[in-house]
Design a protein around this motif. Sequence first.
Motif, short mmCIF file in Angstrom:
data_model
loop_
_atom_site.label_atom_id
_atom_site.label_comp_id
_atom_site.label_asym_id
_atom_site.label_seq_id
_atom_site.Cartn_x
_atom_site.Cartn_y
_atom_site.Cartn_z
N HIS A 18 -15.85 21.38 44.98
CA HIS A 18 -17.48 21.79 45.88
C HIS A 18 -16.56 21.63 47.48
CE1 HIS A 18 -16.52 17.46 45.38
NE2 HIS A 18 -17.44 16.57 46.85
N HIS A 76 -17.27 18.75 49.55
CA HIS A 76 -17.13 17.76 51.50
C HIS A 76 -16.32 18.01 52.21
CE1 HIS A 76 -21.00 16.09 48.62
NE2 HIS A 76 -21.69 16.98 49.72
N HIS A 89 -24.50 16.21 41.90
CA HIS A 89 -23.83 15.69 43.10
C HIS A 89 -24.54 16.76 43.84
CE1 HIS A 89 -20.59 14.15 45.24
NE2 HIS A 89 -20.45 15.13 45.69
N HIS A 98 -12.46 16.87 49.46
CA HIS A 98 -12.60 18.17 48.90
C HIS A 98 -11.69 19.48 49.80
CE1 HIS A 98 -13.63 15.99 45.85
NE2 HIS A 98 -14.52 15.19 46.31
N ASP A 136 -16.36 16.03 42.15
CA ASP A 136 -18.01 14.40 42.19
C ASP A 136 -18.89 14.72 40.74
OD1 ASP A 136 -15.37 15.25 43.74
OD2 ASP A 136 -16.61 13.60 45.57
ZN ZN Z 1 -18.38 15.07 46.81
#
Ligand code: ZN
Length: 278
Positions: free
Chosen positions: A73, A75, A159, A78, A180
């Motif tokens: 993903h 965020h 998530h 990452h 996550d």
């Molecule tokens: Zn995350």
Amino acid sequence: MKRPRFTMRFWGVRGTVPCPQPDRLRYGGNTSCIEVCCGDERLIFDAGTGLRSLGNELLSNEDSRLSHLFFTHTHLDHIAGLPFFRPAYDSKNHFEFWAGHLGAHGLSLQNVLKQLMQPPLFPVPLDILHACVSFHDFLPGDVLEPFPGVRLRTLALNHPGGATGYRIEFNKQAMCIITDVEHFGDDRDNSIVEFIRGANIVVYDCTYTEEEYPRFVGWGHSTWQQGVRLCEAAGAGRLVAFHHDPEHDDAFLDKVAAAMDHVRPGSVMAAEGLTLRP
Ligand SMILES: [Zn+2]
Ligand SMILES: [Zn+2]
């Protein structure tokens, strides 16, 4: 006959934010980045700050083969390494970037990364990446085949904003990356159990211990105890605890490692530089 190599190497194992303090360096302070090699082909999972070191290694080996980069993903922990991934600035290189969590929100990976790499957040725009980069948005559940003989199954994870789990199948073996993700109370997430069934290696979001978790309900992360339960239910092989909380120092993670190995022998903590084979 010698099997082609199927390896997983950890370049960043932290969640949330880098934590380069001396008492955290044995496990490592960089955020999420995992390299998987299937024979001569390379897959990269996540562009956390660990990606910078991977990029430097690729340059020092003059290794400019095509690579695929799959985002769990987007965020910050990452993607924060992407602007510092030097091979992407070289027009000789070619990368395919993939994400599965954005389509359902009407977003695209290219546009999300454009927001990261543009003034005033970053001095130069995403277009500065001179490598040939292609962007792909897929839907969780899609099966991808980045290289002949390499199959990638994908799964939607619980998530905030969504995340994608990956199961990499190569040469009759399988490795899974499940981060996550937050579990649903005491219930097992059966979609994960089926997804990791029989896998040789399962990397799982073990941000918290079960004792800590009640303070972080809804934050989108899980516990090593839940990882053990899922792997047991799925008849999976080695559990690898991943996405370590930056508040956990080496001594704390050593204790988790011992507890985990006691409950499920063979389980390991992800650490920067660790290489695993099925
Ligand atoms: Zn995350
Ligand atoms: Zn994260």
